[in-house]
Motif scaffolding. Structure first.
Motif, PDB file in Angstrom:
ATOM      1  N   UNK A 186       0.839  -1.206   0.000  1.00 10.66           N
ATOM      2  CA  UNK A 186       0.000   0.000   0.000  1.00 10.66           C
ATOM      3  C   UNK A 186       0.871   1.252   0.000  1.00 10.66           C
ATOM      4  N   UNK A 187       0.505   2.206  -0.824  1.00  6.71           N
ATOM      5  CA  UNK A 187       1.181   3.499  -0.966  1.00  6.71           C
ATOM      6  C   UNK A 187       2.563   3.420  -1.608  1.00  6.71           C
ATOM      7  N   UNK A 188       2.970   2.254  -2.089  1.00  6.31           N
ATOM      8  CA  UNK A 188       4.262   2.137  -2.758  1.00  6.31           C
ATOM      9  C   UNK A 188       4.277   2.915  -4.068  1.00  6.31           C
ATOM     10  N   UNK A 189       3.088   3.149  -4.646  1.00  2.28           N
ATOM     11  CA  UNK A 189       3.024   3.937  -5.874  1.00  2.28           C
ATOM     12  C   UNK A 189       3.563   5.348  -5.640  1.00  2.28           C
ATOM     13  N   UNK A 190       3.344   5.903  -4.451  1.00  2.00           N
ATOM     14  CA  UNK A 190       3.890   7.214  -4.097  1.00  2.00           C
ATOM     15  C   UNK A 190       5.237   7.083  -3.380  1.00  2.00           C
ATOM     16  N   UNK A 191       5.309   6.190  -2.417  1.00  2.00           N
ATOM     17  CA  UNK A 191       6.518   6.071  -1.595  1.00  2.00           C
ATOM     18  C   UNK A 191       7.731   5.601  -2.388  1.00  2.00           C
ATOM     19  N   UNK A 192       7.525   4.821  -3.435  1.00  4.09           N
ATOM     20  CA  UNK A 192       8.634   4.247  -4.193  1.00  4.09           C
ATOM     21  C   UNK A 192       9.151   5.099  -5.339  1.00  4.09           C
ATOM     22  N   UNK A 193       8.692   6.332  -5.438  1.00  9.63           N
ATOM     23  CA  UNK A 193       9.109   7.217  -6.531  1.00  9.63           C
ATOM     24  C   UNK A 193      10.585   7.578  -6.386  1.00  9.63           C
ATOM     25  N   UNK A 194      11.312   7.468  -7.501  1.00  5.54           N
ATOM     26  CA  UNK A 194      12.706   7.897  -7.555  1.00  5.54           C
ATOM     27  C   UNK A 194      12.890   8.809  -8.766  1.00  5.54           C
ATOM     28  N   UNK A 195      13.818   9.742  -8.643  1.00  3.51           N
ATOM     29  CA  UNK A 195      14.059  10.743  -9.683  1.00  3.51           C
ATOM     30  C   UNK A 195      15.027  10.208 -10.736  1.00  3.51           C
ATOM     31  N   UNK A 196      14.574   9.197 -11.462  1.00  7.68           N
ATOM     32  CA  UNK A 196      15.393   8.601 -12.529  1.00  7.68           C
ATOM     33  C   UNK A 196      14.538   8.497 -13.788  1.00  7.68           C
ATOM     34  N   UNK A 197      15.134   8.813 -14.938  1.00  9.15           N
ATOM     35  CA  UNK A 197      14.379   8.783 -16.185  1.00  9.15           C
ATOM     36  C   UNK A 197      13.827   7.397 -16.476  1.00  9.15           C
ATOM     37  N   UNK A 198      14.566   6.361 -16.130  1.00  9.89           N
ATOM     38  CA  UNK A 198      14.061   5.002 -16.372  1.00  9.89           C
ATOM     39  C   UNK A 198      12.794   4.736 -15.560  1.00  9.89           C
ATOM     40  N   UNK A 199      12.708   5.293 -14.361  1.00 11.16           N
ATOM     41  CA  UNK A 199      11.504   5.137 -13.531  1.00 11.16           C
ATOM     42  C   UNK A 199      10.332   5.918 -14.135  1.00 11.16           C
ATOM     43  N   UNK A 200      10.608   7.084 -14.697  1.00 10.43           N
ATOM     44  CA  UNK A 200       9.569   7.874 -15.364  1.00 10.43           C
ATOM     45  C   UNK A 200       9.038   7.111 -16.570  1.00 10.43           C
ATOM     46  N   UNK A 201       9.960   6.610 -17.392  1.00 11.00           N
ATOM     47  CA  UNK A 201       9.557   5.859 -18.588  1.00 11.00           C
ATOM     48  C   UNK A 201       8.740   4.630 -18.215  1.00 11.00           C
ATOM     49  N   UNK A 202       9.174   3.922 -17.183  1.00 11.76           N
ATOM     50  CA  UNK A 202       8.452   2.720 -16.743  1.00 11.76           C
ATOM     51  C   UNK A 202       7.057   3.069 -16.244  1.00 11.76           C
ATOM     52  N   UNK A 203       6.926   4.184 -15.524  1.00  7.72           N
ATOM     53  CA  UNK A 203       5.619   4.587 -15.005  1.00  7.72           C
ATOM     54  C   UNK A 203       4.658   4.917 -16.142  1.00  7.72           C
ATOM     55  N   UNK A 204       5.136   5.628 -17.145  1.00  5.61           N
ATOM     56  CA  UNK A 204       4.271   5.938 -18.292  1.00  5.61           C
ATOM     57  C   UNK A 204       3.910   4.675 -19.066  1.00  5.61           C
ATOM     58  N   UNK A 205       4.867   3.758 -19.210  1.00  3.76           N
ATOM     59  CA  UNK A 205       4.569   2.479 -19.865  1.00  3.76           C
ATOM     60  C   UNK A 205       3.507   1.707 -19.086  1.00  3.76           C
ATOM     61  N   UNK A 206       3.646   1.681 -17.764  1.00  2.00           N
ATOM     62  CA  UNK A 206       2.663   1.006 -16.911  1.00  2.00           C
ATOM     63  C   UNK A 206       1.292   1.648 -17.076  1.00  2.00           C
TER      64      UNK A 206
END
Length: 189
Positions: free
Chosen positions: A109-129
């Motif tokens: 629970x809340x990992x969608x917010x708590x697990x955010x990291x400032x990396x472009x690969x994480x941004x790309x993965x989030x948009x893909x998801x």
């Protein structure tokens, strides 16, 4: 004497109405002309517009800006909103289809917010998801064009699912307004 602050100044790219995000002729959400006919088309149109609004609020920002938290103790960020909406799209699909629910995308629970990291690969993965989960939920609902039909193990009306999705995006677009203003001062619809 004016106070010093690290908050960015308020600004907008719009020139016709300075309190808007973009000028009416440049707004991609208003490309269809008159509204659609019928309840289902109207609901789909509102959902598409709110989805696009979220993307507009995030565009032009780098990974650090997207991952920037609002104000303590909140863990909310624009990237967190993208991840959260991917998660809830999956949750809605679990309400539509029979069978075992799909697991959470980001874990606890809340990992969608708590697990955010400032990396472009994480941004790309989030948009893909988000794109994948939106398409899968849209496909699941497309199999049920009757808004009065009750689906899933709880027998929820398709209409209620559609309205709830719109409500979720609308609420989080309001959060995105404030988050974007906090990042760089840009305001508007």
């Amino acid at each position: 004497m004016p106070r010093m602050t690290d908050a960015p100044g308020r600004w907008s790219q719009a020139t016709v109405h300075p309190d808007m995000w973009t000028d009416p002729d440049d707004d991609p959400r208003d490309s269809e002309g008159a509204g659609p006919d019928g309840e289902l088309a109207t609901l789909r149109g509102f959902l598409a517009d709110y989805r696009m609004t979220l993307r507009m609020k995030c565009e032009g920002l780098d990974a650090e800006q997207l991952a920037r938290r609002s104000v303590p103790p909140s863990t909310m960020s624009l990237l967190g909103l993208v991840r959260h909406l991917a998660e809830v799209e999956r949750d809605w699909r679990n309400w539509i289809v029979d069978g075992a629910p799909l697991p959470k995308l980001y874990g606890a629970r809340d990992a969608d917010f708590d697990g955010v990291v400032a990396e472009q690969s994480a941004v790309d993965a989030a948009y893909d998801d988000l794109e994948r989960e939106q398409a899968a939920t849209d496909a699941a609902l497309a199999a049920h064009p009757d808004l009065g039909e009750r689906v899933g193990k709880d027998g929820i009306a398709v209409r209620a699912l559609m309205v709830h999705r719109i409500e979720e995006y609308a609420r989080h677009c309001g959060h995105a307004d404030l988050l974007r203003e906090r990042v760089d001062g840009r305001v508007g619809q």
